[in-house]
Design a protein around this motif. Structure first.
Motif, short mmCIF file in Angstrom:
data_model
loop_
_atom_site.label_atom_id
_atom_site.label_comp_id
_atom_site.label_asym_id
_atom_site.label_seq_id
_atom_site.Cartn_x
_atom_site.Cartn_y
_atom_site.Cartn_z
N HIS A 53 4.23 59.64 -8.45
CA HIS A 53 5.19 60.57 -8.00
C HIS A 53 6.86 60.90 -9.16
O HIS A 53 6.54 59.79 -10.08
CB HIS A 53 5.74 59.59 -6.94
N ARG A 54 6.59 62.04 -8.91
CA ARG A 54 8.01 62.52 -9.96
C ARG A 54 9.38 60.77 -9.93
O ARG A 54 10.18 60.18 -11.05
CB ARG A 54 8.69 63.63 -9.26
N TRP A 55 9.64 60.29 -8.49
CA TRP A 55 10.74 59.38 -8.95
C TRP A 55 10.67 57.84 -8.42
O TRP A 55 9.93 58.16 -7.69
CB TRP A 55 12.31 60.06 -8.32
N HIS A 56 11.41 57.33 -8.80
CA HIS A 56 10.77 56.08 -9.64
C HIS A 56 11.73 54.84 -8.54
O HIS A 56 12.46 55.07 -9.84
CB HIS A 56 9.43 54.64 -10.07
N LEU A 57 11.33 53.90 -7.58
CA LEU A 57 12.66 52.35 -7.83
C LEU A 57 11.42 51.85 -8.21
O LEU A 57 11.00 51.34 -7.98
CB LEU A 57 13.07 52.28 -6.61
N SER A 58 12.51 50.72 -8.76
CA SER A 58 11.95 49.52 -10.00
C SER A 58 11.65 49.11 -8.54
O SER A 58 12.58 48.41 -7.65
CB SER A 58 12.68 49.25 -10.84
N GLY A 59 10.95 47.79 -8.62
CA GLY A 59 11.28 46.41 -7.77
C GLY A 59 12.25 45.87 -8.33
O GLY A 59 13.32 45.91 -9.30
N VAL A 60 12.51 44.80 -7.62
CA VAL A 60 13.79 44.08 -8.21
C VAL A 60 14.07 42.39 -7.78
O VAL A 60 12.95 41.96 -7.14
CB VAL A 60 14.39 44.03 -6.43
N ASP A 61 14.55 41.62 -8.38
CA ASP A 61 14.48 40.21 -8.81
C ASP A 61 15.04 39.99 -7.48
O ASP A 61 16.85 39.76 -8.19
CB ASP A 61 14.78 40.08 -10.40
N CYS A 62 14.41 39.32 -6.43
CA CYS A 62 15.27 38.61 -6.20
C CYS A 62 16.19 37.10 -6.01
O CYS A 62 15.68 36.82 -6.01
CB CYS A 62 15.59 38.92 -3.49
N PRO A 63 17.30 37.10 -5.73
CA PRO A 63 17.67 35.71 -6.05
C PRO A 63 16.66 34.53 -5.09
O PRO A 63 16.36 33.16 -5.08
CB PRO A 63 18.76 35.28 -6.04
N ARG A 64 16.40 35.13 -3.92
CA ARG A 64 16.03 34.48 -2.35
C ARG A 64 14.11 34.49 -2.86
O ARG A 64 13.99 33.18 -2.81
CB ARG A 64 16.54 34.50 -1.66
N TYR A 65 13.96 35.26 -2.85
CA TYR A 65 12.25 35.83 -2.55
C TYR A 65 11.52 35.68 -4.56
O TYR A 65 10.74 35.80 -4.41
CB TYR A 65 12.10 37.14 -1.93
N GLY A 66 12.31 35.82 -5.09
CA GLY A 66 11.93 36.72 -6.67
C GLY A 66 11.73 38.16 -6.85
O GLY A 66 11.83 38.86 -6.20
N PRO A 80 10.87 45.49 -12.96
CA PRO A 80 12.25 45.02 -12.24
C PRO A 80 13.22 44.53 -12.12
O PRO A 80 13.29 44.68 -13.77
CB PRO A 80 11.35 43.38 -11.73
N THR A 81 14.34 45.05 -11.41
CA THR A 81 15.44 45.38 -12.30
C THR A 81 16.04 43.82 -11.62
O THR A 81 16.35 43.43 -10.28
CB THR A 81 16.56 46.18 -11.69
N SER A 82 17.80 43.73 -12.03
CA SER A 82 18.32 42.92 -11.38
C SER A 82 18.34 43.20 -9.60
O SER A 82 18.94 44.49 -9.90
CB SER A 82 19.71 42.05 -11.72
N LEU A 83 19.54 42.54 -9.39
CA LEU A 83 20.16 42.79 -7.85
C LEU A 83 20.77 43.85 -7.85
O LEU A 83 20.82 44.47 -7.14
CB LEU A 83 20.23 41.75 -7.17
N GLU A 84 22.34 43.61 -8.77
CA GLU A 84 23.25 44.30 -9.15
C GLU A 84 22.53 45.97 -9.23
O GLU A 84 22.75 47.35 -8.88
CB GLU A 84 23.89 43.34 -10.17
N GLU A 85 21.27 46.17 -10.09
CA GLU A 85 21.43 47.01 -10.90
C GLU A 85 20.45 47.86 -9.14
O GLU A 85 20.49 48.72 -9.38
CB GLU A 85 20.62 47.21 -12.12
N TYR A 86 19.92 47.17 -8.88
CA TYR A 86 18.94 47.56 -7.89
C TYR A 86 19.42 48.71 -6.79
O TYR A 86 19.76 49.06 -6.35
CB TYR A 86 18.17 46.36 -7.24
N ASN A 87 20.76 47.56 -6.29
CA ASN A 87 21.89 48.13 -5.16
C ASN A 87 22.45 49.32 -5.81
O ASN A 87 22.37 50.77 -5.09
CB ASN A 87 22.81 47.21 -5.01
N ARG A 88 22.90 49.47 -7.13
CA ARG A 88 23.26 50.80 -7.68
C ARG A 88 22.39 51.57 -7.13
O ARG A 88 22.94 53.26 -7.02
CB ARG A 88 23.61 50.22 -8.47
#
Ligand SMILES: [Zn+2]
Length: 239
Positions: free
Chosen positions: A25-38, A65-73
């Motif tokens: 697909h043309r656009w993707h959201l990366s995985g996220v590194d969650c402080p609780r679940y990894g 995978p990105t940090s939670l902050e970057e993911y939320n952005r």
């Protein structure tokens, strides 16, 4: 109405068709590194969503995978372009599939199992017969053969739910830090929660699970175009 999941042939099963595509697909959201679940990432794909107005090159070239902050952005950038009833989740992809294809394709292709691809004449027939819930997005595929018919990915909106009795107790709860939804392992024997079936739709997805669901009417209609290298497995429903 009866419903079926679409399953690809196993690797040693002789098929009618040689078609293969290599596309993403043309656009993707990366995985996220969650402080609780990894680190986690899902497989949701909404090809009808157009993110070309989002000025963020990392969506076209995700870096892992990105940090939670970057993911939320990134979620905040994408959310306004996604219909409110659809989830925006880590690992999610958007826009048409782009890539290459070779060989000859049957009316329905389902390989990998979480991507349902239709040949152009199948899309036209389903629409002409008035089937509902067919969100078909043309794939942007390069091919050496100039006569290759266009292929379309069907957007599976996660509308139905598996019955809680078939999921059992092996569930991971939702996470209120990163927004990860409740998840479960796909049970080998499964059935739908009847009240969750989107009435009148001939194609839809399942919340938290990858199988694609088609109606009996869908199966009967596409079979008029000849064989496809897929199995239709009945998916019962219970109250
Ligand atoms: Zn989390």
């Amino acid at each position: 109405m009866r419903y079926f999941t679409v399953e690809s042939f196993s690797f040693d099963e002789p098929g009618h068709w040689s078609g293969e595509y290599r596309a993403r697909h043309r656009w993707h959201l990366s995985g996220v590194d969650c402080p609780r679940y990894g680190i986690w990432s899902g497989l949701s794909a909404f090809p009808s969503v157009d993110l070309s107005a989002v000025d963020e090159p990392v969506l076209a070239n995700p870096k892992g995978p990105t940090s939670l902050e970057e993911y939320n952005r990134l979620v905040a950038l994408v959310r306004p372009f996604v219909p409110p009833e659809l989830p925006v989740l880590a690992g999610g992809s958007f826009g048409p599939m782009v890539g290459t294809a070779q060989g000859r394709f049957g009316p329905v292709t389902c390989c990998p199992s979480w991507e349902l691809i239709l040949r152009e004449d199948a899309v036209e027939l389903l629409k002409a017969e008035g089937l509902q819930g067919i969100i078909a997005v043309r794939m942007e595929l390069r091919s050496r053969r100039s006569t290759m018919p266009a292929l379309y990915e069907l957007e599976a909106r996660p509308l139905a739910k598996l019955h809680p009795d078939c999921i059992g107790e092996f569930k991971t709860p939702a996470c209120d830090i990163c927004g990860k939804p409740e998840s479960f392992r796909l049970p080998p024997k499964r059935w739908l929660l009847r009240s969750s079936i989107p009435e009148g739709l001939d194609f839809f997805g399942i919340k938290g699970a990858s199988p694609r669901v088609v109606s009996e009417r869908f199966v009967e209609t596409v079979q008029r175009l000849g064989p496809s290298d897929v199995h239709y497995q009945e998916l019962p429903a219970a109250d």
